[in-house]
Design an enzyme around this catalytic site. Structure first.
Site, PDB file in Angstrom:
ATOM      1  N   CYS A  82      -3.519   2.735  -5.569  1.00 30.63           N
ATOM      2  CA  CYS A  82      -2.629   3.525  -4.579  1.00 30.63           C
ATOM      3  C   CYS A  82      -1.351   4.010  -4.870  1.00 30.63           C
ATOM      4  O   CYS A  82      -0.860   4.970  -4.724  1.00 30.63           O
ATOM      5  CB  CYS A  82      -2.630   2.844  -3.424  1.00 30.63           C
ATOM      6  N   HIS A 110      -3.567   8.949   1.234  1.00 35.51           N
ATOM      7  CA  HIS A 110      -3.056   7.707   0.203  1.00 35.51           C
ATOM      8  C   HIS A 110      -4.552   7.453  -0.354  1.00 35.51           C
ATOM      9  O   HIS A 110      -5.726   7.919   0.042  1.00 35.51           O
ATOM     10  CB  HIS A 110      -2.646   6.692   1.061  1.00 35.51           C
ATOM     11  N   HIS A 136       0.766  -1.318  -0.093  1.00 38.07           N
ATOM     12  CA  HIS A 136       0.040  -0.158   0.142  1.00 38.07           C
ATOM     13  C   HIS A 136       0.694   1.147   0.037  1.00 38.07           C
ATOM     14  O   HIS A 136       1.923   1.345   0.594  1.00 38.07           O
ATOM     15  CB  HIS A 136      -0.866   0.107   1.239  1.00 38.07           C
TER      16      HIS A 136
END
Length: 264
Positions: free
Chosen positions: A152, A42, A30
């Site tokens: 992401c 994010h 991530h």
């Protein structure tokens, strides 16, 4: 920098850093932009999402940080129309290890990396500009989440470089998405060479070569189909439907193709 990733300490972070943490037994990472004051902006799967139509939708369920039983007073929930969020560093890491994504690496170092999604040949913009883009997208969104075309890592790379893929029918700039596809693709492309060599080691070397070549050619810093899109222009296009993620129409007997970014 290590060959797999670049682990860093919290004390070494500065606003504008592109950071990441591995999820699900190192299957996926991530990514986000550190903006200072122990906060990370994010892009998560909690907003609108376009699925891949494959088993990967079940496999890559940990794209965003794990939800705590008690809500964190520092973190913000995504708005209804998008999944860009601001989290404290602890919630972003979700118990994982902190790594920093590297920019403007040499071709030799890029190819030495066993996994994509850890570095790029592209050059980053100034840190204050990166933070501005991340904060603007926090307020205005980054479109629909898609694991291959708008994830992401794509969000963080855009914040750092202002680069977007302009053409249709191409894989997104995400290095880890390329890694997921690149391994099986390398095996497929190298399989005809079994007629040249039946040596298992020769086949393995060929597959690795094809995989590395595909990663290098599709890196955001090498592609010829990328353009600079100012963040204000990007969000205007997203808001008016001039830029969107759509699902390709495929025959029923074929696997679903990953969605594409389409400009009008």
């Amino acid at each position: 920098m290590g060959l797999l990733s670049n682990r860093v300490t919290r004390e070494s972070l500065k606003p504008g850093d592109h950071i990441y943490s591995w999820r699900t037994a190192y299957i996926y990472a991530h990514h986000g932009i550190y903006v200072g004051d122990d906060k990370v902006i994010h892009f998560t799967r909690r907003g609108q999402e376009v699925g891949t139509g494959t088993a990967l939708d079940l496999l890559l369920v940990s794209s965003g940080p794990a939800r705590a039983r008690e809500s964190c007073p520092t973190c913000t929930e995504p708005q209804e129309e998008h999944g860009v969020v601001s989290s404290c560093l602890n919630c972003f890491l979700a118990g994982g290890v902190l790594y920093r994504f590297e920019y403007a690496v040499s071709p030799a170092l890029f190819l030495a990396k066993a996994r994509g999604g850890t570095c790029t040949l592209a050059v980053s913009d100034e840190d204050d500009i990166v933070v501005h883009r991340a904060k603007h997208l926090l307020e205005n969104g980054f479109g629909c989440y898609n694991v291959f075309k708008n994830n992401c890592e794509d969000f963080a790379i855009y914040c750092k470089t202002e680069l977007l893929v302009a053409e249709q029918g191409r894989i997104g700039q995400s290095g880890q998405a390329i890694s997921i596809i690149g391994g099986p693709l390398a095996a497929v492309l190298s399989s005809p060479l079994r007629m040249v060599t039946t040596n298992v080691y020769g086949m393995a070397v060929t597959a690795v070569g094809v995989y590395c070549a595909s990663r290098y050619a599709t890196d955001i810093g090498m592609r010829g189909d990328v353009v600079k899109v100012p963040v204000e222009e990007l969000t205007r296009r997203l808001a008016t439907g001039l830029l969107q993620v759509v699902e390709s129409q495929m025959p029923m007997n074929l696997a679903h193709q990953s969605p594409q970014l389409v400009t009008h």
